[in-house]
Design an enzyme around this catalytic site. Structure first.
Site, PDB file in Angstrom:
ATOM      1  N   ASN A   1       7.888  -5.047  16.812  1.00  0.00           N
ATOM      2  CA  ASN A   1       8.090  -4.055  15.377  1.00  0.00           C
ATOM      3  C   ASN A   1       6.772  -3.020  15.392  1.00  0.00           C
ATOM      4  O   ASN A   1       7.189  -1.945  14.912  1.00  0.00           O
ATOM      5  CB  ASN A   1       7.714  -5.231  14.290  1.00  0.00           C
ATOM      6  CG  ASN A   1       9.074  -6.038  13.948  1.00  0.00           C
ATOM      7  OD1 ASN A   1       9.951  -5.786  14.387  1.00  0.00           O
ATOM      8  ND2 ASN A   1       8.757  -6.903  13.184  1.00  0.00           N
TER       9      ASN A   1
ATOM     10  N   LYS B   1      -2.676  -3.312  16.164  1.00  0.00           N
ATOM     11  CA  LYS B   1      -3.381  -2.188  15.299  1.00  0.00           C
ATOM     12  C   LYS B   1      -4.415  -1.368  16.600  1.00  0.00           C
ATOM     13  O   LYS B   1      -4.343  -0.005  16.570  1.00  0.00           O
ATOM     14  CB  LYS B   1      -4.233  -2.664  14.110  1.00  0.00           C
ATOM     15  CG  LYS B   1      -3.364  -3.027  13.267  1.00  0.00           C
ATOM     16  CD  LYS B   1      -2.719  -1.993  12.547  1.00  0.00           C
ATOM     17  CE  LYS B   1      -1.852  -2.539  11.330  1.00  0.00           C
ATOM     18  NZ  LYS B   1      -0.800  -1.269  11.057  1.00  0.00           N
TER      19      LYS B   1
ATOM     20  N   ASN C   1      -3.295 -14.319   1.840  1.00  0.00           N
ATOM     21  CA  ASN C   1      -4.634 -13.414   1.476  1.00  0.00           C
ATOM     22  C   ASN C   1      -5.032 -14.125   0.142  1.00  0.00           C
ATOM     23  O   ASN C   1      -4.563 -14.712  -0.737  1.00  0.00           O
ATOM     24  CB  ASN C   1      -4.339 -11.981   1.220  1.00  0.00           C
ATOM     25  CG  ASN C   1      -3.905 -11.401   2.570  1.00  0.00           C
ATOM     26  OD1 ASN C   1      -2.626 -10.799   2.922  1.00  0.00           O
ATOM     27  ND2 ASN C   1      -4.660 -11.382   3.567  1.00  0.00           N
TER      28      ASN C   1
ATOM     29  N   ARG D   1     -11.171 -21.507   8.165  1.00  0.00           N
ATOM     30  CA  ARG D   1      -9.782 -21.183   8.571  1.00  0.00           C
ATOM     31  C   ARG D   1     -10.154 -20.520   9.859  1.00  0.00           C
ATOM     32  O   ARG D   1     -10.961 -19.609  10.092  1.00  0.00           O
ATOM     33  CB  ARG D   1      -9.237 -20.180   7.631  1.00  0.00           C
ATOM     34  CG  ARG D   1      -8.062 -19.687   8.179  1.00  0.00           C
ATOM     35  CD  ARG D   1      -7.125 -18.936   6.845  1.00  0.00           C
ATOM     36  NE  ARG D   1      -7.891 -17.579   6.889  1.00  0.00           N
ATOM     37  CZ  ARG D   1      -7.291 -16.494   6.087  1.00  0.00           C
ATOM     38  NH1 ARG D   1      -6.186 -16.999   5.221  1.00  0.00           N
ATOM     39  NH2 ARG D   1      -7.933 -15.540   5.928  1.00  0.00           N
TER      40      ARG D   1
ATOM     41  N   LYS E   1       2.484  -7.432   9.156  1.00  0.00           N
ATOM     42  CA  LYS E   1       1.071  -7.625   9.101  1.00  0.00           C
ATOM     43  C   LYS E   1       0.457  -8.884   8.834  1.00  0.00           C
ATOM     44  O   LYS E   1      -0.749  -9.031   8.130  1.00  0.00           O
ATOM     45  CB  LYS E   1       0.664  -6.754   7.675  1.00  0.00           C
ATOM     46  CG  LYS E   1       1.540  -7.340   6.486  1.00  0.00           C
ATOM     47  CD  LYS E   1       0.860  -6.499   5.256  1.00  0.00           C
ATOM     48  CE  LYS E   1       1.455  -7.356   3.851  1.00  0.00           C
ATOM     49  NZ  LYS E   1       0.980  -6.735   2.710  1.00  0.00           N
TER      50      LYS E   1
ATOM     51  N   SER F   1      -6.771  -1.158  10.723  1.00  0.00           N
ATOM     52  CA  SER F   1      -7.309  -2.289  10.032  1.00  0.00           C
ATOM     53  C   SER F   1      -8.741  -2.332  10.347  1.00  0.00           C
ATOM     54  O   SER F   1      -9.073  -2.440  11.597  1.00  0.00           O
ATOM     55  CB  SER F   1      -6.511  -3.339  10.236  1.00  0.00           C
ATOM     56  OG  SER F   1      -7.200  -4.387   9.886  1.00  0.00           O
TER      57      SER F   1
ATOM     58  N   ILE G   1       0.833  -1.227  -0.033  1.00  0.00           N
ATOM     59  CA  ILE G   1      -0.110  -0.017  -0.040  1.00  0.00           C
ATOM     60  C   ILE G   1       0.933   1.242   0.113  1.00  0.00           C
ATOM     61  O   ILE G   1       0.561   2.233  -0.621  1.00  0.00           O
ATOM     62  CB  ILE G   1      -1.111   0.056   1.293  1.00  0.00           C
ATOM     63  CG1 ILE G   1      -1.880  -1.447   1.304  1.00  0.00           C
ATOM     64  CG2 ILE G   1      -2.045   1.096   1.279  1.00  0.00           C
ATOM     65  CD1 ILE G   1      -2.574  -1.697   2.441  1.00  0.00           C
TER      66      ILE G   1
ATOM     67  N   TYR H   1      -1.410  -9.436  15.696  1.00  0.00           N
ATOM     68  CA  TYR H   1      -1.521  -8.472  14.978  1.00  0.00           C
ATOM     69  C   TYR H   1      -2.540  -7.406  15.139  1.00  0.00           C
ATOM     70  O   TYR H   1      -2.389  -6.251  15.058  1.00  0.00           O
ATOM     71  CB  TYR H   1      -1.592  -9.044  13.365  1.00  0.00           C
ATOM     72  CG  TYR H   1      -1.946  -8.071  12.278  1.00  0.00           C
ATOM     73  CD1 TYR H   1      -1.227  -6.976  12.181  1.00  0.00           C
ATOM     74  CD2 TYR H   1      -3.317  -7.947  11.867  1.00  0.00           C
ATOM     75  CE1 TYR H   1      -1.411  -6.208  11.003  1.00  0.00           C
ATOM     76  CE2 TYR H   1      -3.838  -7.258  10.979  1.00  0.00           C
ATOM     77  CZ  TYR H   1      -2.787  -6.154  10.629  1.00  0.00           C
ATOM     78  OH  TYR H   1      -3.272  -5.243   9.551  1.00  0.00           O
TER      79      TYR H   1
HETATM   80  N1  UFG Z   1      -9.845 -17.358   1.765  1.00  0.00           N
HETATM   81  C1  UFG Z   1      -9.905 -18.468   1.137  1.00  0.00           C
HETATM   82  N2  UFG Z   1      -8.775 -19.061   0.793  1.00  0.00           N
HETATM   83  C2  UFG Z   1      -7.316 -18.605   0.703  1.00  0.00           C
HETATM   84  C3  UFG Z   1      -7.296 -17.293   1.315  1.00  0.00           C
HETATM   85  C4  UFG Z   1      -8.586 -16.529   1.936  1.00  0.00           C
HETATM   86  O1  UFG Z   1     -10.974 -18.920   1.072  1.00  0.00           O
HETATM   87  O2  UFG Z   1      -6.590 -19.140   0.158  1.00  0.00           O
HETATM   88  C5  UFG Z   1     -10.914 -16.305   2.353  1.00  0.00           C
HETATM   89  C6  UFG Z   1     -10.738 -16.128   3.770  1.00  0.00           C
HETATM   90  O3  UFG Z   1     -11.256 -17.303   4.506  1.00  0.00           O
HETATM   91  C7  UFG Z   1     -11.623 -14.980   3.693  1.00  0.00           C
HETATM   92  C8  UFG Z   1     -11.376 -14.383   2.463  1.00  0.00           C
HETATM   93  O4  UFG Z   1     -10.900 -14.996   1.668  1.00  0.00           O
HETATM   94  O5  UFG Z   1     -12.964 -15.252   3.943  1.00  0.00           O
HETATM   95  C9  UFG Z   1     -10.284 -13.088   2.784  1.00  0.00           C
HETATM   96  O6  UFG Z   1      -9.133 -13.575   3.091  1.00  0.00           O
HETATM   97  P1  UFG Z   1      -7.757 -12.776   3.339  1.00  0.00           P
HETATM   98  O7  UFG Z   1      -7.087 -13.449   4.143  1.00  0.00           O
HETATM   99  O8  UFG Z   1      -7.491 -12.291   2.088  1.00  0.00           O
HETATM  100  O9  UFG Z   1      -8.292 -11.541   4.112  1.00  0.00           O
HETATM  101  P2  UFG Z   1      -9.002 -11.616   5.584  1.00  0.00           P
HETATM  102  O10 UFG Z   1     -10.380 -10.839   5.325  1.00  0.00           O
HETATM  103  O11 UFG Z   1      -8.880 -12.702   6.186  1.00  0.00           O
HETATM  104  O12 UFG Z   1      -7.754 -10.583   6.481  1.00  0.00           O
HETATM  105  C10 UFG Z   1      -7.502  -9.106   6.106  1.00  0.00           C
HETATM  106  C11 UFG Z   1      -6.162  -8.600   6.184  1.00  0.00           C
HETATM  107  C12 UFG Z   1      -5.823  -8.510   7.652  1.00  0.00           C
HETATM  108  C13 UFG Z   1      -6.954  -7.892   8.259  1.00  0.00           C
HETATM  109  C14 UFG Z   1      -8.157  -8.540   8.065  1.00  0.00           C
HETATM  110  C15 UFG Z   1      -9.225  -7.765   8.931  1.00  0.00           C
HETATM  111  O13 UFG Z   1      -5.533  -9.346   5.555  1.00  0.00           O
HETATM  112  O14 UFG Z   1      -4.657  -8.008   7.679  1.00  0.00           O
HETATM  113  O15 UFG Z   1      -8.532  -8.570   6.706  1.00  0.00           O
HETATM  114  O16 UFG Z   1     -10.359  -8.566   9.122  1.00  0.00           O
HETATM  115  F1  UFG Z   1      -6.404  -8.246   9.861  1.00  0.00           F
END
Ligand code: UFG
Length: 335
Positions: free
Chosen positions: A100, A154, A199, A295, A85, A125, A13, A150
């Protein structure tokens, strides 16, 4: 000349924000320790804007170096991205995350105070809301106990900044991001995950590229329209532009209190399967995916009420999900 320090300015970002700042005529100085970023991003930024940002490579945990930097550079405002992060990693290495994200912030604030830097933007966040009781989520939603170390850093960062702004009459904006995605239209900068991505979008693009065999969709038994979890995916360049708006608001004194918070999201939630379908449609590719169990630590749904950012910051995300997913794929193809 307005000199803006961007910490973590070579990260995902951060680099997009540096580009938007330069486009708006700000002079940018970057501090980055390259712990989760690459030096070549500096050249890429210059290729996009034609301006080489000033770059200092060091760790903000080094208090002496941080203090010395401020003695040698006149800074008018700070945008602070530099932090660890990864949610999962933070559970294995909580002390590293506190050191950190908190020690780095404290050193930066102490130096800012000593050197009369009045304007500060903090990278926060939507994780601070946890599973909110009410959707969409506005800034008055209660802060819930964070699931990860994490997330706690924040929450603590925000509290530290609230006290800092009150005690020393400093102007601070905390920006609570929902899920940033996509890459610059030039495909010169984008997200650079190390190892297996956590992610969704980098996992999707790596699967489409054949680097990963199959995307695991984590859970299809959530109480949502198709059973998969809902998030608010916001295009990274839209997000970057919100930082520029925030900074201008502080510098021109349009802020209504010393410490302000804004949600940055599109206002629309998408399920994981909707993202998969949109990615396939936008890029004309087929994605290998399978449904697996939930997850740990994931919430059902989060999307922003972004009306405060629209009304007070004059910021409105303009980019459709499909376009953001197109840029993510264009970027992946360059890697
Ligand atoms: N997901 C999958 N498969 C994957 C990865 C993710 O199905 O391989 C799903 C997750 O279960 C979730 C969605 O996709 O439902 C988004 O997942 P991300 O890991 O991309 O994002 P998150 O919402 O879990 O996490 C993000 C930021 C974090 C922050 C969080 C706050 O990455 O830094 O939002 O809710 F803390």
């Amino acid at each position: 000349m307005t000199n803006i320090l961007v910490t973590g300015g070579l990260g995902y970002i951060g680099s997009h924000t540096v580009v938007e700042l330069q486009k708006e005529g700000f002079d940018v100085v970057i501090i980055d320790d390259l712990s989760n970023s690459e030096a070549f991003v500096l050249d890429r930024i210059s290729q996009i804007t034609g301006i080489a940002p000033d770059f200092h490579q060091f760790d903000l945990k080094d208090k002496q170096k941080t203090a010395q930097f401020f003695q040698e550079n006149k800074i008018d405002g700070i945008i602070h991205f530099a932090a660890s992060k990864a949610v999962g990693e933070s559970m294995e290495k909580p002390l590293m995350y506190y050191r950190n994200n908190i020690v780095g912030l404290l050193n930066l604030l102490e130096a800012a105070k000593e050197n009369q830097v009045d304007n500060f933007i903090f990278s926060s966040s939507c994780t601070v809301y946890g599973q909110a009781d009410k959707l969409p989520i506005d800034e008055s939603a209660p802060i819930k106990k964070a699931e990860s170390s994490y997330g706690k850093t924040k929450q603590m960062g925000e509290e530290i900044l609230e006290d800092f702004s009150a005690a020393f009459d400093k102007k601070v904006i905390a920006l609570r991001y929902f899920n940033p995605i996509g890459a610059h239209e030039s495909a010169l900068i984008g997200e650079l995950p190390k190892g297996v991505p956590n992610n969704l979008i980098p996992f999707v693009t790596q699967t489409a590229a054949g680097i990963r065999e199959c995307l695991s969709v984590f859970g299809d038994d959530y109480p949502t329209r198709d059973g998969t979890a809902i998030r608010d995916y916001i295009y990274v360049v839209d997000l970057a532009q919100a930082h520029v708006k925030g900074l201008k608001r502080l510098i021109s004194g349009e802020n209504t209190s010393n410490y302000e918070i804004f949600n940055l999201g599109t206002g629309t939630g998408s399920t994981v399967l909707e993202v998969v379908n949109a990615f396939e449609a936008a890029n004309n590719v087929k994605l290998n995916f399978k449904i697996v169990g939930r997850r740990a630590g994931d919430i059902t749904a989060a999307y922003a009420d972004n009306s405060k950012a629209e009304n007070e910051l004059g910021w409105k995300p303009e980019t459709p999900l499909e376009y953001a997913l197109k840029t993510a794929w264009e970027w992946q193809k360059t890697l």
